[in-house]
Design an enzyme around this catalytic site. Structure first.
Site, mmCIF file in Angstrom:
data_model
loop_
_atom_site.group_PDB
_atom_site.id
_atom_site.type_symbol
_atom_site.label_atom_id
_atom_site.label_comp_id
_atom_site.label_asym_id
_atom_site.label_seq_id
_atom_site.Cartn_x
_atom_site.Cartn_y
_atom_site.Cartn_z
ATOM 1 N N TYR A 101 0.844 -1.190 0.000
ATOM 2 C CA TYR A 101 0.000 0.000 0.000
ATOM 3 C C TYR A 101 0.882 1.244 0.000
ATOM 4 C CZ TYR A 101 -3.016 3.730 1.648
ATOM 5 O OH TYR A 101 -3.679 4.923 1.754
ATOM 6 N N GLU A 189 -3.493 7.622 -3.959
ATOM 7 C CA GLU A 189 -3.268 6.302 -3.378
ATOM 8 C C GLU A 189 -2.986 5.280 -4.471
ATOM 9 O OE1 GLU A 189 -5.907 5.177 0.303
ATOM 10 O OE2 GLU A 189 -6.748 4.264 -1.489
#
Lengths: 379, 290
Positions: A101, A189
């Protein structure tokens, strides 16, 4: 403003972040052509502003171009959490070795962009943050100097051991920061950032949220807005420069100021009613804004009574009164209206309203109690 | 007395010739604020309302008039730069009214502002008013305020007016009302105001008006518990707001578990802050605790 995955991908591609090839389609034929170009098994992904796309059946595998057309035909037009799917993203179903992530968010606490990276990617990052916060490394970036090379490297070392992969990830960290700043994002993101069995590092899925305050001077970003991804009444309100959110109740609310608008909704609930909306007509008022507000609220068939709660400061209460009078002349308002106004030019406002046989109250509690009763009587 | 402003406050208006700036400058003058200069680049040499000199730069305005505060009404795209200009000129109190400034602009301005050791209030705020010293810096209507001993700090604009109005009508005056603003990045926060009110000998009680989103109210509650001995009364707007939706203020975003009204009210209660369920309850709660 939320961007679709395919739009976020385009912004990341523009700064050079490596990704699997892929393209967006709005018809099954287009999806088939993209699948043929990519070759092999592909993934068809619904492009809507809703989480849980996979669970809702909006993400499917297709082994060949004709299957891609079939799956796209099923997904296009389907409804996910109330939103109709108008586009699908077609990407290869690539083999993946690891998932991480990488996120960059404008943080209120430190007042600067903060990088968050974790080698526990591909799953719900909020769950990782809640259960194992030590698995997420945070790094605030000084916005005046930007991301330093050693910071990018440090973030990359959190994810990988292999130095070639570390260098590739560090470059992606710098590129993502560039995309964040140059697009006025409040969130950017990559989830997941993946490695392939042959060692490449690529962004598999992307999410970008643009700071709404940037749109005023960035028409190039404004065109990315997808009106069809919004509640129609909310899109109409935005075009009329009103801050509006539709709710499930039957008391329509027109208020000046976000804090007072929320306090008004709370008071409606306190007196046993249910607000039909949040609506802030903003600071500087004009009769036209009031007309637009009434149009949007009366379009909701659930609304049984409407409350105006105006505390004049910059907002002139006579402007609001003129707007109410003009609106009721332009179109028929079938539900009762309760008006509370006080502050700037209130004497004039009351005179305007009384001229057409309307009354204005000066007390907020009294007005809310009255409108709740009227809504209940009409329900 | 008052916090942040007093009888020695000498104010500059950045953007004095604009639509909002000129309207509110007239109101500030009318109220009795010592408005000593205006700044609009390119309009230096003019006078506003026949008495306030206009300068091209804040530096020149400060050097010429000895101003020690500035209020900003310039448009969103230039407002972040205006804050930096005022800080660079060494203005110790900067109040930014402008709404809609890109968050990245404020993120870049803040390290500079903090480096200069100056106080910024806002942006996206109504400013402050101290009725006892007739100092109004911003847009809070003067006629709803009255001198007294209650300090008020709020994230909202018109909701602040609503609560102040209840106080004034009940005969409870205010020492200072401060609107700190609803943006994600602001200069002065609840804690700064709570500490200043605690130290102000002429403030007897404090009213805190918060709203959903972020953790500023929870931090304020922790500060009240640890440091504030004066009675505190609190309100949280947005108890009926749906989760994850933005309600006008960029600040009013509920994300995850940090930022809901319930969480904030619980933090207030745990800190001994008296809760107002409705804006009108401010009167009863203050009478109970004063």
């Amino acid at each position: 403003m939320n961007l679709h995955e395919y739009q976020a991908r385009a912004l990341l591609k523009a700064v050079g972040i490596p990704m699997f090839e892929g393209d967006v389609a709005s018809t099954p034929t287009e999806a088939e052509a993209i699948a043929r170009r990519i070759g092999g098994t592909v993934v068809i992904k619904a492009q809507v502003h809703a989480g849980g796309r996979g669970k809702a059946g909006g993400v499917k595998l297709a082994r060949n171009p004709s299957e891609a057309a079939d799956e796209a035909a099923k997904i296009l037009g389907m409804t996910i959490k109330g939103l109709t799917v108008h586009r699908v993203l077609v990407v290869p179903a690539a083999e993946i070795a690891t998932e991480s992530y990488v996120g960059l968010i404008m943080d209120r606490e430190t007042q600067r962009p903060v990088y968050m990276v974790s080698s526990a990617g591909g799953v719900d990052i909020e769950e990782v943050a809640a259960k194992t916060p030590e698995k997420i490394v945070r790094l605030p970036v000084d916005p005046t100097s930007g991301l330093f090379p050693h910071q990018a490297l440090r973030l990359a070392f959190v994810l990988y051991r292999d130095f070639a992969q570390v260098k590739a990830a560090a470059k992606i960290m710098e590129q993502l920061y560039e995309a964040f700043v140059s697009n006025g994002a409040s969130l950017a993101e990559i989830n997941p950032l993946v490695t392939t069995p042959d060692g490449r590092v690529l962004a598999l899925d992307a999410k970008i949220v643009i700071d709404d305050n940037e749109l005023f001077w960035r028409p190039d970003l404004g065109v990315l807005r997808d009106d069809s991804a919004e509640e129609p009444s909310e899109a109409a309100a935005r075009r009329a420069n009103l801050s509006f959110i539709k709710l499930d109740g039957n008391v329509g609310c027109v208020v000046n100021g976000a804090g007072l608008a929320m306090a008004t909704m709370d008071l409606v609930k306190y007196y046993g009613g249910e607000p039909a909306n949040f609506l802030d007509i903003g600071g500087s008022s004009s009769p036209e804004k009031v007309i637009n507000a009434l149009k949007i609220i009366t379009a909701d068939p659930h609304v049984k009574a409407i409350l105006f709660n105006i505390f004049g400061g910059i907002t002139r209460t006579d402007d609001v009164a003129n707007g109410i009078v003009a609106a009721t002349r332009q179109f028929k308002v079938d539900v009762p209206i309760v008006i509370r106004l006080t502050g700037t030019n209130e004497v004039e406002a009351i005179r305007i309203l009384e001229g057409v046989g309307m009354r204005a109250l000066s007390d907020m509690d009294q007005a809310v109690q009255q409108v709740v009763q009227l809504a209940r009587a009409a329900a | 007395m008052s916090i942040f402003v007093d009888r020695s406050t000498r104010l500059i208006v950045q953007g004095i010739t604009g639509r909002e700036g000129s309207f509110h400058s007239r109101q500030m003058l009318e109220y009795g604020t010592a408005l000593v200069a205006g700044v609009t680049p390119g309009k230096g040499g003019q006078t506003f309302e026949g008495k306030v000199p206009v300068f091209n730069t804040v530096e020149e305005a400060v050097r010429t008039t000895g101003a020690n505060a500035s209020v900003i009404y310039v448009p969103p795209m230039a407002a972040g730069a205006a804050v930096v200009e005022a800080a660079d000129a060494g203005v110790p109190l900067i109040v930014c009214i402008t709404e809609g400034i890109p968050v990245m602009h404020m993120s870049r301005a803040m390290p500079f502002v903090r480096g200069r050791g100056v106080r910024l209030i806002g942006p996206n705020c109504p400013g402050l008013i101290a009725p006892g010293v007739r100092a109004k810096v911003g847009i809070i209507p003067g006629n709803i305020c009255t001198p007294g001993r209650v300090g008020m700090v709020s994230r909202s604009g018109t909701l602040t007016y609503e609560v102040v109005n209840h106080l004034t009508r009940a005969g409870i005056g205010q020492s200072t009302c401060v609107g700190i603003g609803g943006d994600p990045i602001i200069g002065t926060n609840f804690i700064d105001c709570l500490r200043a009110f605690q130290e102000d000998p002429e403030t007897d009680a404090i009213v805190v008006i918060g709203e959903i989103g972020g953790t500023d109210e929870q931090n304020a509650a922790a500060c009240v518990k640890a440091e504030i001995t004066k009675p505190v009364v609190g309100f949280i707007a947005g108890q009926t707001a749906p989760k994850g939706r933005r309600m006008g203020h960029a600040g009013a975003i509920i994300s995850g578990s940090s930022g809901t009204a319930e969480e904030k009210l619980a933090a207030f209660e745990a800190a001994g802050i008296a809760i107002m369920r409705r804006p009108v309850d401010v009167v009863e709660q203050l009478r109970k605790h004063l």
